[in-house]
Design an enzyme around this catalytic site. Structure first.
Site, PDB file in Angstrom:
ATOM      1  N   LYS A 120       6.568   4.864  11.517  1.00 44.87           N
ATOM      2  CA  LYS A 120       6.698   5.157  10.006  1.00 44.87           C
ATOM      3  C   LYS A 120       6.571   6.675  10.011  1.00 44.87           C
ATOM      4  CE  LYS A 120       3.267   4.676   7.392  1.00 44.87           C
ATOM      5  NZ  LYS A 120       2.209   4.164   6.509  1.00 44.87           N
ATOM      6  N   ASP A 138       6.849   1.511   4.421  1.00 46.71           N
ATOM      7  CA  ASP A 138       5.585   1.398   4.143  1.00 46.71           C
ATOM      8  C   ASP A 138       5.153   0.188   3.346  1.00 46.71           C
ATOM      9  OD1 ASP A 138       6.309   1.902   1.461  1.00 46.71           O
ATOM     10  OD2 ASP A 138       4.770   3.556   1.119  1.00 46.71           O
TER      11      ASP A 138
END
Length: 210
Positions: A120, A138
């Site tokens: 991420k 997220d």
């Protein structure tokens, strides 16, 4: 959600916000990398409050390494998991100096090899710094993708892969920011503001709020 609806979904988000960007404050690619590492399980607002002073004291990998773990920890102690994050911040700074001449690499594998950096975080840096058409999933994006029917998936990687397949190419570069901002301020976790949602009619969520 069908392809035509997905195209319209992003057309509206783009029209409402033509130039989306991160809400994290930074001046250099290095500072963005550190800010994203610090933002895990923390709000952008709390990270910005800490990094304003941290980056004033240590704006570069050299300065951050010299500051050391205890020094970094003092600046970020208001953020969750601050001791682990301080350790990772110093370690990744040292590794950038030793392996990349102090520069943030434009390479996923090299980014993910840095302490505290996962997929991420790497995606955020690749997208925001280098303009790569990638998406960092997220909690906001994961929720929104499943709730709306945009790209359902059982985990963040499945959602990321589905989004990459389904989002029209001309919207991919900015899709990450549009989705995060929409999930943060409109399609919130507990009570989505469906009345204010510009894609309400395209969304497949059954329990829309009035």
């Amino acid at each position: 959600m069908k392809r035509a609806a997905i195209g319209e979904f992003f057309r509206r988000l783009a029209e409402a916000n033509p130039h989306p960007t991160t809400e994290l404050e930074y001046r250099t690619p290095y500072q963005l990398l550190v800010a994203v590492v610090l933002s895990a399980q923390a709000t952008d607002k709390s990270v910005n409050l800490a990094t304003r002073k941290l980056f004033a004291a240590a704006p570069t990998p050299e300065a951050m390494t010299a500051l050391g773990e205890e020094g970094v920890a003092e600046y970020i102690k208001t953020i969750g998991l601050f001791r682990t994050k301080a350790k990772n911040t110093v370690a990744l700074s040292r590794q950038l100096l030793e392996r990349h001449g102090g520069a943030v690499p434009h390479d996923r594998a090299a980014l993910e090899a840095l302490p505290g950096v996962g997929r991420k975080t790497a995606n955020v840096v690749l997208n925001t710094v280098f303009g790569d058409p990638v998406i960092a999933v997220d909690t906001h994006i994961f929720r929104l993708a499943n709730r709306t029917g945009l790209a359902p998936g059982k985990d963040v990687l499945a959602v990321e892969q589905a989004l990459m397949r389904r989002i029209p190419k001309n919207y991919l570069k900015d899709a990450h920011h549009w989705l995060i901002l929409h999930g943060r301020y409109v399609c919130t976790a507990r009570k989505p503001d469906c009345a204010a949602c510009i894609v309400r009619d395209l969304c497949q969520y059954r329990d829309k709020t009035a």
